[in-house]
Design a protein around this motif. Sequence first.
Motif, PDB file in Angstrom:
ATOM      1  N   ALA A 198      60.039  47.899 -35.027  1.00  0.00           N
ATOM      2  CA  ALA A 198      61.292  47.203 -34.749  1.00  0.00           C
ATOM      3  C   ALA A 198      62.304  47.434 -35.880  1.00  0.00           C
ATOM      4  O   ALA A 198      63.487  47.666 -35.628  1.00  0.00           O
ATOM      5  CB  ALA A 198      61.040  45.714 -34.556  1.00  0.00           C
ATOM      6  N   GLU A 199      61.844  47.370 -37.112  1.00  0.00           N
ATOM      7  CA  GLU A 199      62.735  47.614 -38.256  1.00  0.00           C
ATOM      8  C   GLU A 199      63.254  49.040 -38.248  1.00  0.00           C
ATOM      9  O   GLU A 199      64.446  49.281 -38.487  1.00  0.00           O
ATOM     10  CB  GLU A 199      62.003  47.340 -39.568  1.00  0.00           C
ATOM     11  CG  GLU A 199      61.777  45.887 -39.864  1.00  0.00           C
ATOM     12  CD  GLU A 199      60.992  45.671 -41.144  1.00  0.00           C
ATOM     13  OE1 GLU A 199      60.797  46.639 -41.914  1.00  0.00           O
ATOM     14  OE2 GLU A 199      60.561  44.536 -41.366  1.00  0.00           O
ATOM     15  N   ASP A 200      62.385  50.000 -37.978  1.00  0.00           N
ATOM     16  CA  ASP A 200      62.808  51.401 -37.934  1.00  0.00           C
ATOM     17  C   ASP A 200      63.826  51.631 -36.818  1.00  0.00           C
ATOM     18  O   ASP A 200      64.810  52.346 -37.005  1.00  0.00           O
ATOM     19  CB  ASP A 200      61.606  52.328 -37.747  1.00  0.00           C
ATOM     20  CG  ASP A 200      60.706  52.384 -38.966  1.00  0.00           C
ATOM     21  OD1 ASP A 200      61.143  51.939 -40.052  1.00  0.00           O
ATOM     22  OD2 ASP A 200      59.564  52.859 -38.835  1.00  0.00           O
ATOM     23  N   ALA A 201      63.572  51.034 -35.662  1.00  0.00           N
ATOM     24  CA  ALA A 201      64.496  51.197 -34.540  1.00  0.00           C
ATOM     25  C   ALA A 201      65.845  50.573 -34.866  1.00  0.00           C
ATOM     26  O   ALA A 201      66.890  51.171 -34.581  1.00  0.00           O
ATOM     27  CB  ALA A 201      63.897  50.572 -33.279  1.00  0.00           C
ATOM     28  N   ALA A 202      65.833  49.389 -35.455  1.00  0.00           N
ATOM     29  CA  ALA A 202      67.086  48.740 -35.832  1.00  0.00           C
ATOM     30  C   ALA A 202      67.835  49.569 -36.865  1.00  0.00           C
ATOM     31  O   ALA A 202      69.070  49.682 -36.812  1.00  0.00           O
ATOM     32  CB  ALA A 202      66.809  47.336 -36.364  1.00  0.00           C
ATOM     33  N   SER A 203      67.119  50.154 -37.782  1.00  0.00           N
ATOM     34  CA  SER A 203      67.745  50.985 -38.807  1.00  0.00           C
ATOM     35  C   SER A 203      68.373  52.224 -38.174  1.00  0.00           C
ATOM     36  O   SER A 203      69.496  52.616 -38.539  1.00  0.00           O
ATOM     37  CB  SER A 203      66.691  51.399 -39.838  1.00  0.00           C
ATOM     38  OG  SER A 203      67.250  52.243 -40.792  1.00  0.00           O
TER      39      SER A 203
ATOM     40  N   PHE B  16      62.348  53.740 -23.931  1.00  0.00           N
ATOM     41  CA  PHE B  16      61.372  54.418 -24.791  1.00  0.00           C
ATOM     42  C   PHE B  16      60.747  53.442 -25.782  1.00  0.00           C
ATOM     43  O   PHE B  16      59.523  53.425 -25.966  1.00  0.00           O
ATOM     44  CB  PHE B  16      62.049  55.570 -25.538  1.00  0.00           C
ATOM     45  CG  PHE B  16      61.119  56.321 -26.439  1.00  0.00           C
ATOM     46  CD1 PHE B  16      60.150  57.153 -25.918  1.00  0.00           C
ATOM     47  CD2 PHE B  16      61.208  56.194 -27.813  1.00  0.00           C
ATOM     48  CE1 PHE B  16      59.278  57.848 -26.745  1.00  0.00           C
ATOM     49  CE2 PHE B  16      60.353  56.881 -28.649  1.00  0.00           C
ATOM     50  CZ  PHE B  16      59.388  57.718 -28.112  1.00  0.00           C
ATOM     51  N   LEU B  17      61.581  52.603 -26.410  1.00  0.00           N
ATOM     52  CA  LEU B  17      61.059  51.635 -27.377  1.00  0.00           C
ATOM     53  C   LEU B  17      60.190  50.588 -26.692  1.00  0.00           C
ATOM     54  O   LEU B  17      59.182  50.149 -27.252  1.00  0.00           O
ATOM     55  CB  LEU B  17      62.213  50.970 -28.125  1.00  0.00           C
ATOM     56  CG  LEU B  17      63.045  51.901 -29.001  1.00  0.00           C
ATOM     57  CD1 LEU B  17      64.201  51.147 -29.635  1.00  0.00           C
ATOM     58  CD2 LEU B  17      62.189  52.544 -30.068  1.00  0.00           C
ATOM     59  N   LYS B  18      60.580  50.194 -25.488  1.00  0.00           N
ATOM     60  CA  LYS B  18      59.744  49.252 -24.739  1.00  0.00           C
ATOM     61  C   LYS B  18      58.387  49.877 -24.453  1.00  0.00           C
ATOM     62  O   LYS B  18      57.353  49.219 -24.549  1.00  0.00           O
ATOM     63  CB  LYS B  18      60.416  48.868 -23.419  1.00  0.00           C
ATOM     64  CG  LYS B  18      61.539  47.892 -23.557  1.00  0.00           C
ATOM     65  CD  LYS B  18      62.065  47.538 -22.188  1.00  0.00           C
ATOM     66  CE  LYS B  18      63.256  46.619 -22.287  1.00  0.00           C
ATOM     67  NZ  LYS B  18      63.792  46.287 -20.965  1.00  0.00           N
TER      68      LYS B  18
END
Length: 59
Positions: free
Chosen positions: A46-51, A6-8
């Motif tokens: 990317a920051e939101d996903a990592a969080s 999904f993120l990709k």
Amino acid sequence: MTGHPFLKGIGLGMVAGAAVGATMMKNEKNIKHTAQKTVKQMGRVAEDAASMVADKLPH
């Protein structure tokens, strides 16, 4: 995190949208501005996903 399709998909969609928008613009300054906005937005995603992933990890 790279295993999330999904993120990709989100990232590829943003890059594709920026590429289409850049080819439609005539002014080089607008292309640079759009590219900078896209890079900033990709960083935020990317920051939101990592969080979100970090929040799911056991403490």
